[in-house]
Design an enzyme around this catalytic site. Structure first.
Site, PDB file in Angstrom:
ATOM      1  N   GLU A 104      -6.226  58.255  53.754  1.00  0.00           N
ATOM      2  CA  GLU A 104      -7.429  58.861  53.572  1.00  0.00           C
ATOM      3  C   GLU A 104      -8.713  58.242  53.233  1.00  0.00           C
ATOM      4  O   GLU A 104      -8.894  56.938  52.727  1.00  0.00           O
ATOM      5  CB  GLU A 104      -7.017  59.672  52.266  1.00  0.00           C
ATOM      6  CG  GLU A 104      -8.091  60.728  51.538  1.00  0.00           C
ATOM      7  CD  GLU A 104      -7.916  61.051  50.060  1.00  0.00           C
ATOM      8  OE1 GLU A 104      -8.334  62.226  49.753  1.00  0.00           O
ATOM      9  OE2 GLU A 104      -7.056  60.374  49.510  1.00  0.00           O
ATOM     10  N   CYS A 135      -3.423  63.505  50.181  1.00  0.00           N
ATOM     11  CA  CYS A 135      -3.301  62.980  48.700  1.00  0.00           C
ATOM     12  C   CYS A 135      -2.573  64.084  47.782  1.00  0.00           C
ATOM     13  O   CYS A 135      -1.769  64.153  47.785  1.00  0.00           O
ATOM     14  CB  CYS A 135      -4.815  62.637  48.288  1.00  0.00           C
ATOM     15  SG  CYS A 135      -4.902  61.625  46.599  1.00  0.00           S
ATOM     16  N   LYS A 185      -8.837  69.173  53.974  1.00  0.00           N
ATOM     17  CA  LYS A 185      -7.940  69.144  52.799  1.00  0.00           C
ATOM     18  C   LYS A 185      -8.430  70.514  52.130  1.00  0.00           C
ATOM     19  O   LYS A 185      -9.677  70.794  51.953  1.00  0.00           O
ATOM     20  CB  LYS A 185      -8.427  68.039  51.736  1.00  0.00           C
ATOM     21  CG  LYS A 185      -7.599  68.026  50.443  1.00  0.00           C
ATOM     22  CD  LYS A 185      -8.039  66.785  49.658  1.00  0.00           C
ATOM     23  CE  LYS A 185      -7.148  66.731  48.549  1.00  0.00           C
ATOM     24  NZ  LYS A 185      -7.439  65.333  47.670  1.00  0.00           N
TER      25      LYS A 185
END
Length: 532
Positions: A291, A399, A349
């Site tokens: 990430e 994540c 995300k």
């Protein structure tokens, strides 16, 4: 003179109030047991492998809550929650401690523990019902369901199910997700507490049957479900390379270290290219980065250095980037880079981290921290992270998103045959955070029947098989590269098909029991008042 018989019509004299003050030791003992239970639950959690301690922890909690008032249940639940959450989230100190002290860590821990306090109050109320252990377990999971969704999209870290990446209960994740998995763990504990209480009261054999069933049935169900968890490559395999270029252990200052992350991952990938050309490593099908290891401009193709690297690599690269769409808009993305066609499909995300990737109540927050002035809010994406590449579909959950089952479920429903979790855990130092997050990926692998590639900047990167086992794993704060052939799968587990239904059903059952128990208590109180 013969005393009158005690009957419902003649309940006998009221007990005479004691003139002595109640000794505090029983209450203190229960507080200590509640704290020990929370500590025991923490000890059961990854990176430790003592998964079987979790039911024991909930047995101790249930013993403390059994037949208590709601007010007492709230207090004991709060103690239990703090004893678990404070050590669980201690890695927040590595992130914020030097600049903010212990307040953020203690504050978040208190908020999470308050959910468990509310659950404790409700569990105490329903403990007197027939089948009390079932309703107690259901209400604890209902508290988790609420915490996962509210406020600010919730905080699912530390769910019961995520502490079970191995052991007898894990296969239940494929049937009902973390709700069923967590329910089984808690029910084993509450059933055990009831069984011990009845044994101590020398109850008859018939009275022992129900708590014995509550204790053993979840374990047996988990063992029976084990054959449903398979790892066969239904749609072939792909060779995946995970590049962990490493990052400084800078805590919050990592915000300014993107050039270092970029350089580290470029260097590690160039080494990979050299090894492929030298025949040390067979040419893979796909390479993945962690990430936010690079910053990308609005037109990604303008990053000529990255484009040249992918061209030399000769296979698609999934790039974790902070993507600046314009001077004021930035997203946390995973983008497919093809060696021929360049930048391709991307996923942004959706579940952003409050007070990190965006700051709620920014004007208020700015009054208490200088951190706000140096940051801009990221913009969440929309739609599932199903990225077509290398002749398959890779499902990305970035994540923190791996903790949100709906994010992964949408990705699998969109055709993902392999899951990818790019993450930047260097923020949180050498503590347990990376291992706790890896446990979530392991549970998700079983829940959705997919292999998972975890790509972390500084570790722990890992290859997780569809049965939750870890075939390869890196160390923390080292530069390492993993090469693995992973299975592609298209099966839809029962948990995938049911989606959030297990959570809602368990919560509804627990709340219905709470309403019934509350109504019964009110009726009894009114009856006593009427007799008086």
């Amino acid at each position: 003179m013969v005393a009158p018989a005690v009957t419902p019509e003649h309940p006998g004299p009221e007990p005479v109030p004691s003139t002595h003050r109640r000794r505090p030791w029983p209450v203190l003992a229960r507080v200590l047991v509640a704290a020990a239970a929370g500590g025991l639950w923490y000890v059961s959690y990854p990176p430790r492998t003592a998964w079987w301690l979790a039911p024991v922890a909930f047995a101790l909690l249930a013993a403390v809550l059994r037949h208590r008032r709601a007010r007492a249940g709230f207090g004991y639940g709060l103690v239990f929650g703090l004893a678990f959450v404070l050590p669980l989230l201690s890695w927040l100190q590595d992130f914020l401690g030097a600049d903010f002290g212990p307040l953020p860590w203690a504050g978040l821990s208190l908020v999470v523990a308050l959910y468990m306090a509310v659950s404790g109050a409700a569990m105490a109320v329903v403990s007197t019902l027939r089948g009390g252990p079932v309703w107690m377990a259901a209400l604890f999971i209902a508290g988790e369901v609420l915490r996962t969704r509210w406020p600010l999209n919730g905080f699912p870290w530390g769910k019961v199910g995520y502490g079970q990446p191995e052991g007898a209960f894990l296969p239940l994740a494929a049937l009902g997700g973390t709700a069923l998995l967590g329910l089984a763990v808690v029910l084993t504990g509450t059933g055990l507490a009831e069984l011990v209480a009845r044994l101590r009261a020398r109850a008859g054999r018939r009275a022992l049957i129900a708590p014995l069933v509550f204790t053993l049935a979840p374990v047996l169900a988990g063992l029976a479900a084990a054959p449903l968890v398979t790892t066969d490559a239904q749609n072939g395999t792909r060779t995946v390379v995970i590049v962990q270029g490493n990052a400084p252990n800078d805590g919050m200052n990592l915000l300014y270290d993107t050039p270092i992350l970029r350089a580290n991952h470029l260097a590690a990938t160039r080494t990979l290219i050299a090894d492929i050309k030298a025949g040390k490593i067979a040419k893979p099908d796909l390479v993945v980065w962690p990430e936010t290891v690079v910053d990308l401009p609005p037109d990604s193709a303008r990053d000529s250095e990255l484009a040249d690297l992918v061209h030399q690599l000769g296979v698609p690269l999934l790039v974790g980037a902070r993507h600046y769409l314009n001077p004021t808009t930035v997203q946390n993305t995973v983008q497919v880079w093809d060696p021929v066609t360049g930048p391709g499909p991307s996923y942004a995300k959706q579940e952003l981290v409050p007070f990190a990737e965006y700051v709620p109540l920014r004007s208020i927050s700015a009054a208490v921290t200088p951190f706000v002035a140096d940051t801009r809010d990221m913009i969440p994406g929309s739609g599932p992270g199903a990225l077509p590449t290398a002749g398959t579909v890779v499902g990305a959950a970035i994540c923190y998103e791996i903790a949100y089952e709906q994010v992964v479920s949408e990705t699998v429903a969109a055709g993902a045959q392999l899951l990818l979790v790019p993450t930047n855990n260097a923020w949180y130092g050498p503590g347990e955070m990376s291992y706790q997050q890896l446990a979530m990926s392991r549970v998700s692998a079983v829940e959705f029947g997919r292999a998972v590639a975890v790509a972390a900047t500084s570790g722990v990167s890992a290859v997780v098989e569809p049965d939750g086992s870890v075939s390869q794993q890196t160390s923390l704060f080292t530069a390492q590269t993993l090469v693995a052939r992973v299975p592609l799968r298209s099966t839809a587990t029962l948990a995938t098909r049911l989606g959030a239904w297990p959570e809602w059903v368990v919560s509804a059952l627990g709340l219905a029991a709470l309403v019934l128990a509350t109504g019964t208590r009110i009726a009894r109180r009114r009856a006593r008042t009427g007799r008086a």
